[in-house]
Motif scaffolding. Structure first.
Motif, mmCIF file in Angstrom:
data_model
loop_
_atom_site.group_PDB
_atom_site.id
_atom_site.type_symbol
_atom_site.label_atom_id
_atom_site.label_comp_id
_atom_site.label_asym_id
_atom_site.label_seq_id
_atom_site.Cartn_x
_atom_site.Cartn_y
_atom_site.Cartn_z
ATOM 1 N N GLY A 155 -16.511 12.002 -30.734
ATOM 2 C CA GLY A 155 -17.444 11.211 -29.927
ATOM 3 C C GLY A 155 -18.615 12.011 -29.394
ATOM 4 N N ILE A 156 -18.856 13.187 -29.965
ATOM 5 C CA ILE A 156 -19.983 14.011 -29.492
ATOM 6 C C ILE A 156 -21.078 14.009 -30.560
ATOM 7 C CG2 ILE A 156 -20.697 16.324 -28.706
ATOM 8 C CD1 ILE A 156 -17.582 16.765 -28.208
ATOM 9 N N ASP A 157 -22.281 13.608 -30.133
ATOM 10 C CA ASP A 157 -23.405 13.626 -31.063
ATOM 11 C C ASP A 157 -24.209 14.899 -30.822
ATOM 12 O OD1 ASP A 157 -25.386 13.109 -32.812
ATOM 13 O OD2 ASP A 157 -26.350 11.512 -31.637
ATOM 14 N N LEU A 158 -24.207 15.776 -31.836
ATOM 15 C CA LEU A 158 -24.917 17.046 -31.682
ATOM 16 C C LEU A 158 -26.430 16.889 -31.800
ATOM 17 C CD1 LEU A 158 -22.594 19.386 -33.775
ATOM 18 C CD2 LEU A 158 -22.813 19.349 -31.303
ATOM 19 N N GLY A 159 -26.840 15.748 -32.357
ATOM 20 C CA GLY A 159 -28.269 15.482 -32.516
ATOM 21 C C GLY A 159 -28.935 16.351 -33.566
ATOM 22 N N TRP A 160 -28.133 16.904 -34.494
ATOM 23 C CA TRP A 160 -28.695 17.754 -35.561
ATOM 24 C C TRP A 160 -29.146 16.884 -36.724
ATOM 25 C CZ3 TRP A 160 -24.429 22.068 -36.359
ATOM 26 C CH2 TRP A 160 -24.392 22.868 -35.202
ATOM 27 N N THR A 161 -30.073 17.386 -37.440
ATOM 28 C CA THR A 161 -30.386 16.781 -38.739
ATOM 29 C C THR A 161 -30.292 17.887 -39.782
ATOM 30 O OG1 THR A 161 -32.708 17.150 -38.262
ATOM 31 C CG2 THR A 161 -31.911 14.900 -37.989
#
Lengths: 424, 476
Positions: free
Chosen positions: B109-115
C-alpha cells in the motif's frame, strides 16, 4: 634419317590413331596442369567438382521424380500421398507468373475457377440486387464477410444482400469495390469486412505477391497516404478479359509486370517473373526461397509478436481507408459498419490496431475476437477450413442488427428491430 | 550488423580483402575499425560504452601490473568490477529491480511515486562486459600480463565475430592471438568455411524454420493442448541450440579464415546424461567463466556439501540472471542449480560416470534411456527459459501434468526444410559423438564429404524462405 623415318610413319598413321594421339596429348596436358596444382588446390577443385556432381545428381533425380507428376494437376487439384505433397512443394517453387499461367489455362473451362474470382469489374455485379423492399445491405470483403452475410440472409430473409468479395481479399480490394459500386445500388447499410490475415495485401496490387505459393490473378489498387490524403495507383489489368489477353500477348503483360515491380512491395526480383529457373528443380527451390523471404521481410516491417507496428505504412493506410469508407458512406446517406474478423491463432492484433480510429470517428463496428476467440480451435470449421462456425457468424449478425436498429432510420432499421424483438 | 544479412556479406568481403593484404599492425587497426562499424550498425550511441569499458579496463590492468601492494590491487580490481557490473546493472537490470521493488511496496500500500526509465538494452552487453572483466581479473590473479598495446586490447574487447553473442573469450587465448602474426593455412580456411556453412544451415534452416511454431504456442492466449506445449518445447530445445550454436559456428568460422581460433562453445550438448555433463557441453565459454570467476572464488566444492550446494545455486541463479532481467530466467537458473545439487547428492563425490559412446549393447540401452530422460529434464528447463511469465510456466506445467489428450490445437507443421535439416543435424551430431571429434567428416572419403556439403547447400536454398528471426542470444 631418323627424323624422316618418324615423319613418314606419322603420315602413314590411320586417322583414328592420330585422333587418339591428340586425345592422349590433351589428357596429358590436363594431367600436367592438374599435377602442377598443389594438394590444396586439388582438394578445392575436387570438392567443387564433387558438389557440382551431387547437385547434378539431385537435379536429375528430382526431375525424374517430377516426371511422374503434372504441374497443372498438382497446382489445380487436391494432392494425395506423401510423394504428391513433395511434388506439390516443388511445383509451388515455380515462378508466380508461371503458376498464374498454369492456373488460368488449367482451369479455363471449369465452372468453379478461383482465377475468375475477385476481379474488380462492375459488369460482373450486374445480377446482384440493387434494391430491397425491406432493406438492402451491401458488403465488401472476403470469404469471412461472405459467410457472415450469408448468415444474415438466413436469419433475416427479408433483407436483400449485395455481397462483393474476393478470395482472401485485402482492405484495398474491398474499399475499391465499395467505391466502384457506390452508384450502382440503393443500400442503406454498407459493410466493410476486414480479415486479420489479409491486411498485408494493403502493400500489394494483387494477392499473387504475398500468396505466392497459390497465386490468384485478380488485382486491386495500391493506396498510399500522401500529405494526409489517400491516393491510389490503379492496376493496368482489371478484368478477366484483359488478363486473358495479357497472358497471350507479352506486349500487354510487360507493362503490368513493370507496374507490379514498381508498386507491389511483395514483388520478388527472383521468383515473380517466369525465367529459365522454372525448368530446373533447384531453380524452383531458389525461387521458393526468394518469394518466401521477400513476403516475410515485407511483413516483418509492419507486424511483430506484439501486433501491428503503429507507425508502419500499412497501419496508416488502413486507418485512412476506414475513415474514408465511413465518410463516403455517410455522404451517400448510408450507415457504414466495419466487421473485424480474426483468423485462427492471429490474436486480436487487428482490433488493437484499428479500434481507436473506429471509436474516434464514431464508426460502428463488430469484432469477432470478443465473440469467438481466435485461440479457440473449436470456433473454426476444421483444421483445413479456417472460417468461423455458424454460431459465431450468428452473434456477429446479431450485433450488426443492433447497430442497424439503433443507428439507421430506414427500412433496414425497422426490420432489424423486428427481428431483434422476436429473438428476445 | 547481423551475420544473416547482405550488408554483412559486403562488410566481410571488404574486411577480408584488406586483411589478406595488410601486415599484422594494420590488420589489427582495420579489424578494430571494422568491429566498431559492425557494432555501430545497430546503434552507434552504444559504441561509447564499449570504448569506455575498454579505456577503464586497460588503465586498471596497467595500474595492476605496476603495483604489488595487495590493498591497492584489490581497490583497482574493484574499480573494474564496479564499473563493469554497474554498466550492466544500469542498462540491463535497473528496470527489473525498480519494477519489482515498486510492486513490493505497492502490495504493501505504499506508492513510491517512481517512474521507470525506458532504457534500451545495448546488444551483446553481457558478453563483452564479461570478456573485459575476465581480462582485469586475470591480470589481478597474475594469470596473464597486462598488455601495453591499447590497440590490441581495444580489439580484444570489440573483435566483431564474437562481440555480440560470444564465445566469451579469455585474454590467454584471444589477446595473445591478436598480439601475434596469424597463420592462415589451408586447414584453417577449409575448416572455417565448413563452420560458416554449418552455422548458416543451423540458423537459417532449422532455428528459423522452427521459430514460428514455437512462437505460435508461447504467444498463444489459451486453448492450447498438452501436445502443443510438449512439441513446442521440444522444438524450442532444438531451436535455441541451432540458433546459438549456429551463431557460434559462424563466428568461429569467420575468425578461423582470418587465422584466429575462438573457443569451442558447444560440444553436442544433447548427448549429456546428467547436468554436470550438460554444463561441460553447453555454452562452455559462459559456464567456464562462471566456474572460474564465481564458483571457485566462492569456495567451489572444496568445503562442506551444504556450502558446495550453496555455491552451485548461487552460480546458476546468477548465470540465469545473466541471460536477462526476468523471473523466468531466474527460475531457469534456480532449476539448473537444483538439478546440479540433486545430481551431486545422488552421485555423491564418486566420479564413475563415463562420458563418450557406450561400448556394449547393455551400456547402449542404458545410455539411451538416460539420454532420453535427461533430455526431457533439459526440455523442462527450456520451458522455464522460454516462458513469457511466471504464470505461463504454471499454466504450461499444469497442462502437461493434467491433459493426457496430447492435442495439438495451435501449432502448425514445421517446414519440410527444417524437418530434413533436423535429420541431417542428427546425423552430424551422432557422427561427432561416435568419433568424439567435431571434425569427424574430414575423415570421410571425398564423395561423402561433398554429399554432406551439397545437402547443406540444398537445404539452405530450401530454408532461405523461412521467416528471418534475430539471433536469440543477441538480447542477452
Amino acid at each position: 634419317m631418323s627424323e624422316h623415318h618418324q615423319s613418314s610413319t606419322s603420315v602413314l598413321e590411320k586417322p583414328e590413331q592420330v585422333e587418339r594421339k591428340v586425345q592422349s596429348s590433351t589428357t596429358l596436358f590436363g594431367a600436367k596442369l592438374f599435377s602442377c596444382l598443389s594438394v590444396k588446390w586439388k582438394t578445392i577443385l575436387w570438392t567443387f567438382i564433387g558438389i557440382i556432381f551431387w547437385l547434378g545428381v539431385f537435379e536429375a533425380s528430382a526431375q525424374w521424380f517430377m516426371s511422374g507428376y503434372d504441374d497443372q494437376k498438382l497446382l489445380n487439384e487436391k494432392v494425395k500421398g506423401s510423394g504428391g505433397k513433395v511434388a506439390l512443394y516443388l511445383a509451388r517453387g515455380l515462378s508466380v507468373e508461371k503458376k498464374l499461367r498454369i492456373g488460368w489455362e488449367g482451369r479455363f473451362n471449369k465452372k468453379r475457377n478461383p482465377h475468375r474470382a475477385g476481379w474488380l469489374d462492375p459488369r460482373l455485379w450486374a445480377d446482384k440486387p440493387q434494391d430491397g423492399e425491406k432493406g438492402l445491405i451491401a458488403a465488401y470483403g472476403q470469404s469471412f464477410t461472405f459467410y457472415a452475410m450469408g448468415r444474415l440472409k438466413e436469419l433475416v430473409p427479408e433483407y436483400e444482400t449485395r455481397v462483393i468479395t474476393g478470395p482472401s481479399a485485402p482492405p484495398n480490394h474491398s474499399f475499391a469495390a465499395f467505391n466502384l459500386d457506390r452508384n450502382l445500388h440503393s443500400a442503406e447499410v454498407c459493410v466493410l469486412g476486414l480479415l486479420s490475415g489479409t491486411i498485408k495485401g494493403l502493400l500489394g496490387m494483387s494477392s499473387a505477391g504475398y500468396y505466392w505459393h497459390t497465386p490468384l490473378p485478380f488485382t486491386f489498387p495500391r493506396y498510399r497516404v500522401v500529405n494526409g490524403e489517400l491516393v491510389s495507383e490503379m492496376p493496368l489489368i482489371r478484368t478477366q478479359e484483359s488478363w486473358d489477353q495479357a497472358l497471350k500477348d507479352p506486349l500487354k503483360l510487360e507493362p503490368f509486370l513493370k507496374q507490379i515491380e514498381t508498386h507491389d512491395n511483395y514483388f520478388s526480383s527472383v521468383g515473380y517473373r517466369s525465367t529459365w529457373l522454372d525448368s530446373l528443380i533447384l531453380g524452383r527451390i531458389v525461387q521458393k526461397g526468394f518469394n518466401g523471404r521477400k513476403a516475410s521481410s515485407v511483413q516483418n516491417k509492419f507486424i511483430g509478436p506484439q501486433g501491428f507496428k503503429e507507425d508502419s505504412e500499412l497501419v496508416v493506410i488502413l486507418q485512412a481507408i476506414v475513415k474514408e469508407f465511413a465518410r463516403v458512406a455517410r455522404e451517400d446517406g448510408r450507415l457504414p459498419i466495419v466487421l473485424l474478423f480474426h483468423g485462427r491463432g492471429e490474436a486480436d492484433h487487428l482490433y488493437q490496431m484499428i479500434y481507436k480510429t473506429l471509436e474516434e470517428n464514431q464508426i460502428p463496428y463488430v469484432s469477432s475476437h470478443g465473440i469467438c476467440s481466435p485461440w479457440n480451435p473449436d470456433v473454426f470449421i476444421s483444421k483445413d477450413d479456417g472460417h468461423l462456425k455458424p454460431h459465431c457468424n450468428k452473434e456477429i449478425v446479431r450485433q450488426m442488427l443492433e447497430i442497424i436498429a439503433t443507428q439507421s432510420d430506414g427500412k433496414a432499421s425497422q426490420m432489424a428491430k423486428k427481428r431483434l424483438n422476436e429473438w428476445e | 550488423m547481423n551475420f544473416i544479412s547482405i550488408e554483412f556479406l559486403f562488410f566481410f568481403a571488404i574486411v577480408y580483402g584488406l586483411y589478406l593484404i595488410l601486415n599484422r599492425r594494420w590488420q589489427n587497426l582495420m579489424l578494430l575499425v571494422g568491429s566498431y562499424v559492425f557494432y555501430g550498425w545497430w546503434d552507434w550511441r552504444f559504441l561509447s560504452l564499449i570504448a569506455l569499458s575498454t579505456v577503464v579496463d586497460y588503465f586498471v590492468a596497467n595500474k595492476l601490473s605496476e603495483t604489488e601492494a595487495a590493498g591497492k590491487r584489490k581497490k583497482l580490481v574493484l574499480v573494474s568490477i564496479v564499473f563493469n557490473l554497474g554498466v550492466l546493472a544500469l542498462f540491463k537490470y535497473f528496470n527489473f529491480f525498480a519494477d519489482n521493488l515498486m510492486a513490493v511496496f505497492e502490495s504493501a500500500g505504499i506508492d513510491l511515486g517512481w517512474t521507470t526509465w525506458n532504457i534500451i538494452l545495448p546488444v551483446g552487453i553481457s558478453f563483452y562486459t564479461f570478456q573485459t572483466m575476465s581480462y582485469t581479473l586475470d591480470v589481478f590473479a597474475k594469470r596473464v600480463p597486462a598488455t601495453r598495446n591499447f590497440l590490441d586490447f581495444a580489439l580484444y574487447v570489440a573483435f566483431f565475430p564474437q562481440l555480440v553473442a560470444g564465445p566469451i573469450e579469455r585474454p590467454a587465448n584471444l589477446l595473445v592471438a591478436i598480439g601475434k602474426d596469424r597463420d592462415i593455412n589451408f586447414d584453417h580456411f577449409a575448416r572455417g568455411c565448413y563452420l560458416i556453412l554449418f552455422g548458416f544451415f543451423k540458423k537459417l534452416v532449422i532455428a528459423d524454420g522452427l521459430s514460428p511454431m514455437v512462437d505460435s504456442v508461447y504467444g498463444a492466449q489459451g486453448h492450447l493442448g498438452s501436445g502443443d506445449v510438449i512439441v513446442a518445447t521440444f522444438f524450442f530445445a532444438i531451436q535455441i541450440y541451432c540458433d546459438f550454436s549456429g551463431y557460434t559456428d559462424i563466428a568461429r568460422g569467420v575468425s578461423k579464415v582470418m587465422g584466429f581460433d575462438l573457443r569451442t562453445n558447444f560440444m553436442i550438448p544433447y548427448f549429456s546424461v546428467n547436468p554436470q555433463e550438460f554444463w561441460r557441453r553447453w555454452h562452455i565459454s559462459l559456464s567456464t567463466w562462471l566456474r572460474d570467476y564465481l564458483y571457485i572464488p566462492l569456495g567451489g566444492n572444496a568445503a562442506t556439501v551444504s556450502k558446495t550446494n550453496r555455491n552451485l545455486m548461487l552460480t546458476m541463479v546468477l548465470g540465469g540472471l545473466w541471460h536477462g532481467a526476468a523471473w523466468p530466467f531466474v527460475l531457469w537458473g534456480f532449476y539448473q542449480g537444483a538439478i546440479l545439487c540433486i545430481h551431486r547428492g545422488v552421485l555423491g563425490r564418486k566420479k564413475g560416470v563415463q562420458e563418450g559412446p557406450p561400448q556394449s549393447v547393455g551400456a547402449t540401452v542404458s545410455f539411451t534411456f538416460k539420454l532420453a530422460f535427461f533430455f526431457m529434464v533439459t526440455c523442462y528447463g527450456w520451458l522455464l527459459f522460454r516462458a513469457q511469465s511466471a504464470q505461463q510456466i504454471l499454466d504450461f506445467t499444469w497442462l502437461m501434468v493434467s491433459d493426457y489428450s496430447f492435442d495439438v490445437n495451435v501449432m502448425k507443421k514445421p517446414p519440410l526444410a527444417a524437418v530434413v535439416g533436423m535429420f541431417i543435424l542428427a546425423v552430424t551430431e551422432v557422427g561427432h559423438f561416435i568419433t568424439s571429434s567435431p571434425k569427424f567428416y574430414q575423415r570421410w572419403p571425398l564423395p561423402m564429404k561433398t554429399a554432406l556439403y551439397t545437402a547443406f547447400i540444398v537445404l539452405l536454398l530450401m530454408g532461405f524462405g523461412n521467416v528471418p528471426a534475430s539471433f536469440i542470444y543477441f538480447q542477452f
